[in-house]
Design an enzyme around this catalytic site. Structure first.
Site, short mmCIF file in Angstrom:
data_model
loop_
_atom_site.label_atom_id
_atom_site.label_comp_id
_atom_site.label_asym_id
_atom_site.label_seq_id
_atom_site.Cartn_x
_atom_site.Cartn_y
_atom_site.Cartn_z
N ASP A 8 -42.79 38.13 8.87
CA ASP A 8 -41.70 38.36 10.16
C ASP A 8 -42.01 37.35 11.25
OD1 ASP A 8 -44.09 39.53 10.81
OD2 ASP A 8 -43.07 41.40 11.03
N ASP A 19 -47.34 39.48 4.26
CA ASP A 19 -47.91 39.65 5.69
C ASP A 19 -47.87 41.14 5.63
OD1 ASP A 19 -48.69 38.96 8.18
OD2 ASP A 19 -46.87 39.54 9.05
N ASP A 45 -45.45 32.75 10.00
CA ASP A 45 -45.32 32.85 8.55
C ASP A 45 -44.30 31.46 8.33
OD1 ASP A 45 -46.83 35.12 8.27
OD2 ASP A 45 -45.17 36.33 8.97
#
Length: 910
Positions: free
Chosen positions: A639, A335, A643
């Site tokens: 985070d 990410d 996700d």
């Protein structure tokens, strides 16, 4: 209240007007009445995520026994128990129970992840029902309810906004968007990505500022949060490459051992005419000698040591096998926001009428210099630049403060970036406010896209500053400020520079001023229509972590592809990727494009593209699955709650510890305590080291089992007395072999471990060369142990003495071969080879009292049938060990001389 009208199967609420949504859901300004609420609650169910069906502790415990090696050990324990060999039985069952308990403790990751998502739901909601404002339990919300939002609220369900006032919502946990999203009520395109649906407020997100009224369009499992929850529920648990290889190895070994035991029993009974009872004991001895009883326990200990080493480097491993899996990772999907970047907005560029200025420093720490055309400049000497910086700090509602040694922004991140910019120039907002106190302001609103503040200096000089979208600010301006003074506005220049700033992946913000007072008593929109002087453009970005750039480089050197998957805009994603060295010279792929692709098409392009933008949770999950389908071992970092499904599906899920959500942490296999992407590179190094050490241990352990098996086979083939009893075999395998092998868990990383490519996921645990090495060393073990056994019998020694000699000879061979096992191809005849790992001589020293106890203790003699030895007999035992040591070193020398070591070393390292 009218009954709810039939709804389309998948209503695109964001593409409809507010009035259409209200009509479709049968609601209005007074909200729903009590009767309609009850009916809809019965139809849709409560606004909560249903808890999954959990397995009870007993079932979870029993399922840990479903392991091939454990089945073999249990079968062996049953056989030894039937024969009354209770010591053997107890040792085998003890090893089984230890492994079962470890597996039981490690369970429960998915359940915890789902619980973390359920905790994100708002416990209360403010609604309008029966024409009255009410506060209710959020679980009682139904589609059509009218919900009121205010700053600090967590959105209780998915809402279509129908009225907003300066509403900003933090959607980072859901979409990956690093900035709070400004909301409005205008319809958007039906195919708009989640992050571009500005008229929607999603369950679990947080209201940063402003107020709003919205209609509930989805509750419980139908919300975006509920869909993520459903993805987590549907995902199967995956096995790591090591566990898959161990399972395959265990099944192969089980079939081989049992088939061989049956063959030997049949051969001895019918081929040699030996008593069935004697042959049954020999078959049991063969099974006991061939089973690597210590493998599961040593594997667990080796992984646990890897966990401890990683914890010292801020990587907290939640599931033991993930340690080794990190070493086989071929792709890291990361990410962007908060993982590769700092999640701290930073001004990196200022454009004035005279120059483009670069600003050094990243994050909220107010340190950094100003430069233009490669030369450092002093902003205070440049009037336009200085006034722009001052204006950015004054036209601002945020606060910059230090807490626990770390700088934080209280308020909007973009405004925080302007305060940090001012602090870098030596300006602090508190002093500026005293010099130019604020008298009035017009807050930022999405409909006019600017913020304005009115000030008056201590000398009575009036000022109005405005900041906002460049095109909106330019419409107010008639001139621009240069170092020489005011000049006519060059609109083309500012538009060109705004486009150029955006092309660099920077968010662009404009600032202007007017030295006049409002027309009336208060500042209003009429005062910000015309007559302003353009000061500057700010280029703002969430910058990459400095250490992440080097970590990405390390991963590339190690043959690992790094892919960035983000919910952010494609231009921003591409620019950040270029700074990190990800996807340079390659196109980026958007979530909308992924949605149009079939699984086969996605598999085809997944390895070609490294930057994926505007990706939803479903897109991230599909990408991870596509990469796994083409044979990649995938680590996913993130985070946000968005996700969590991809973190769980990945071979290794890596969550951020400081800024990560509970859902992400619970779904992950590993949590980074420092939120540092660079920690992953170190974790990969540790994972590769763990795998190398496990292979060294297996290469050390198998010749012990092989040598014992060959001793038993030779005895059967030549009609000899059994040199080793089942109990003696178990003593060697569970006590001395495991004790010595443990030293290999402490082996340091080999030189150049991060310069070799990842091993292929399909690579077998033992290569052909390893099989050759095992066979050779097993033969040496047999020669040494059987040789001293027969030598003693020929010398007239008692059977107990000869067997004690055989047991000690096997242990001596193990101790010497442990030194050989430190290097697979290189010689250990050096100081570093012999003493480079001080645990090797330490474990060898620990085995000496164990063998003395085994040989001379009356209790041990009664249990194992051992007997005392003379000094001369001990010298014969050492001779057997030296035979193995010199034979193994000679074989390595021949391999090196033939020039085959390099190619084999590469294959083994992979």
């Amino acid at each position: 209240m009218a009954k709810q009208e039939p709804q389309p199967a998948s209503p695109a609420w964001h593409a409809r007007s507010g009035a259409e949504v209200e009509r479709a859901l049968g609601t209005g300004p007074g909200g729903l009445d009590a009767g309609e609420v009850r009916a809809r609650l019965e139809q849709h169910g409560p606004n909560r995520l249903a808890p999954p069906r959990r397995r009870g502790p007993l079932l979870r415990f029993l399922q840990q026994f479903h392991n091939t090696l454990l089945y073999i050990m249990l079968a062996a324990a049953a056989v030894t128990a039937a024969l009354g060999e209770w010591i053997d039985t107890a040792v085998l069952l003890g090893a089984v129970i230890v492994n079962v308990i470890i597996g039981f403790i490690q369970e429960g990751k998915a359940e915890a992840a789902l619980e973390a998502i359920r905790r994100m739901l708002s416990p209360h909601a403010t609604v309008i029902r029966d024409g009255r404002r009410q506060e209710i339990d959020a679980a009682e919300l139904v589609p059509g309810d009218l919900v009121l939002l205010a700053a600090g609220d967590r959105v209780p369900a998915d809402l279509r906004l129908i009225a907003v006032r300066d509403l900003r919502i933090d959607e980072a946990a859901l979409t990956g968007e690093s900035l709070a999203v400004e909301k409005d009520i205008a319809p958007v395109a039906p195919d708009a990505p989640l992050g571009d649906r500005f008229n929607m407020a999603y369950s679990g997100t947080l209201v940063i500022g402003g107020q709003a009224r919205g209609v509930v369009v989805a509750t419980g499992a139908e919300t975006e949060l509920g869909k993520i929850n459903a993805m987590l529920v549907a995902l199967p648990s995956t096995k790591t490459p090591l566990l898959q290889q161990i399972d395959h190895f265990g099944r192969w070994l089980a079939v081989a051992i049992l088939a061989f035991a049956v063959f030997i029993f049949a051969f001895g009974t019918w081929g040699r005419g030996l008593p069935a009872a004697d042959m049954f004991m020999m078959a049991v001895a063969l099974v006991a000698s061939a089973i690597p009883e210590g493998l599961p326990a040593i594997m667990t200990i080796t992984l646990a040591l890897g966990v401890q080493r990683m914890a010292r480097r801020n990587a907290i491993v939640r599931r033991l096998p993930a340690v080794e899996t990190l070493g086989s990772v071929t792709v890291i999907c990361s990410d962007k926001t908060g993982t590769l970047t700092r999640n701290e907005m930073t001004v990196q560029r200022l454009v004035t009428a005279d120059r483009v200025v670069q600003v050094a420093g990243v994050g909220y720490e107010p340190e950094g210099s100003f430069s233009s055309e490669g030369r450092e400049i002093d902003p205070q000497r440049l009037p336009a630049l200085w006034l722009a910086i001052r204006g950015g700090a004054l036209c601002n509602d945020s606060q910059l403060r230090m807490e626990d040694g770390q700088w934080w922004v209280e308020g909007a991140p973009t405004e925080g970036a302007l305060l940090v910019l001012a602090a870098k120039a030596g300006l602090h907002r508190a002093a500026l406010v005293q010099e130019l106190p604020r008298l009035d302001s017009i807050p930022f609103a999405s409909e006019h896209r600017f913020m304005a503040t009115q000030h008056c200096s201590v000398h009575g000089e009036p000022w109005i500053f405005v900041k906002g979208a460049p095109e909106r600010i330019l419409d107010m301006c008639s001139q621009q400020l240069t170092d020489a003074g005011a000049a006519p506005l060059d609109v083309d220049y500012w538009r060109r520079m705004a486009n150029d700033t955006g092309a660099h992946g920077l968010r662009t913000l404009a600032i202007a001023c007017k030295r006049t007072a409002p027309r009336g008593l208060h500042l209003d929109l009429a005062d910000v229509e015309t007559g302003y002087t353009m000061l500057a453009l700010f280029g703002i970005v969430d910058p990459p972590r400095t250490e992440a750039i080097e970590a990405v480089r390390d991963c590339h050197r190690a043959g690992i592809r790094v892919k960035m998957i983000t919910g952010d805009h494609v231009e921003t994603a591409r620019a950040i990727g270029a700074q990190l060295g990800i996807g340079v010279g390659r196109p980026a792929l958007t979530g909308a494009e992924i949605a149009l692709m079939s699984d086969a098409e996605l598999r085809r392009v997944a390895m070609e593209i490294d930057v994926f933008a505007r990706a939803s949770p479903e897109h991230k999950l599909r990408l991870v699955q596509a990469l796994q389908d083409v044979g990649q071992v995938v680590a996913m970092t993130g985070d946000g709650v968005n996700d969590a499904p991809a973190l769980k599906r990945a071979d290794v899920g890596v969550a951020m510890g400081l800024k990560g959500t509970d859902a992400a942490k619970e779904a992950a296999d590993m949590v980074l305590a420092d939120d540092n992407f660079a920690t992953i590179a170190e974790a990969v190094r540790q994972g590769r080291t763990v795998y190398d050490n496990l292979k060294k241990f297996i290469l050390f352990m198998l010749p012990t089992n092989g040598g014992e098996s060959l001793v038993v086979l030779a005895a059967i083939a030549f009609g000899l007395t059994l040199p080793l009893t089942p109990a003696q075999v178990l003593w060697v395998n569970m006590v001395t072999s495991s004790t010595l092998g443990l030293a290999l868990a402490f082996e340091p990383a080999e030189h150049g471990i991060m310069l070799r490519p990842p091993r292929p996921p399909e690579e077998k645990l033992l290569s052909g060369f390893f099989v050759w090495r095992v066979c050779l060393v097993s033969a040496l073990f047999m020669i040494g142990a059987l040789g001293v056994f027969l030598w003693e019998l020929e010398s007239g020694a008692e059977l107990a003495v000869a067997r004690t000699m055989a047991v000690n000879a096997v242990v001596a061979c193990e101790a010497f071969y442990l030194l050989n096992s430190r290097y697979i191809y290189d010689s250990v005849l050096s100081w570093k080879g012999l003493f480079g790992n001080y645990y090797v001589p330490l474990t060898m020293a620990c085995c000496i009292p164990l063998q003395l106890l085994y040989t001379y203790s009356p209790t041990m003699q009664a249990i194992f049938g051992s007997a005392g030895l003379t000094p001369l007999q001990w010298l014969k035992v050492l001779g057997a060990g030296l035979l193995v040591f010199l034979g193994a070193e000679l074989e390595k020398a021949v391999v090196r001389r033939l020039g085959r070591g390099a190619g084999m070393a590469t294959a083994a390292a992979r």
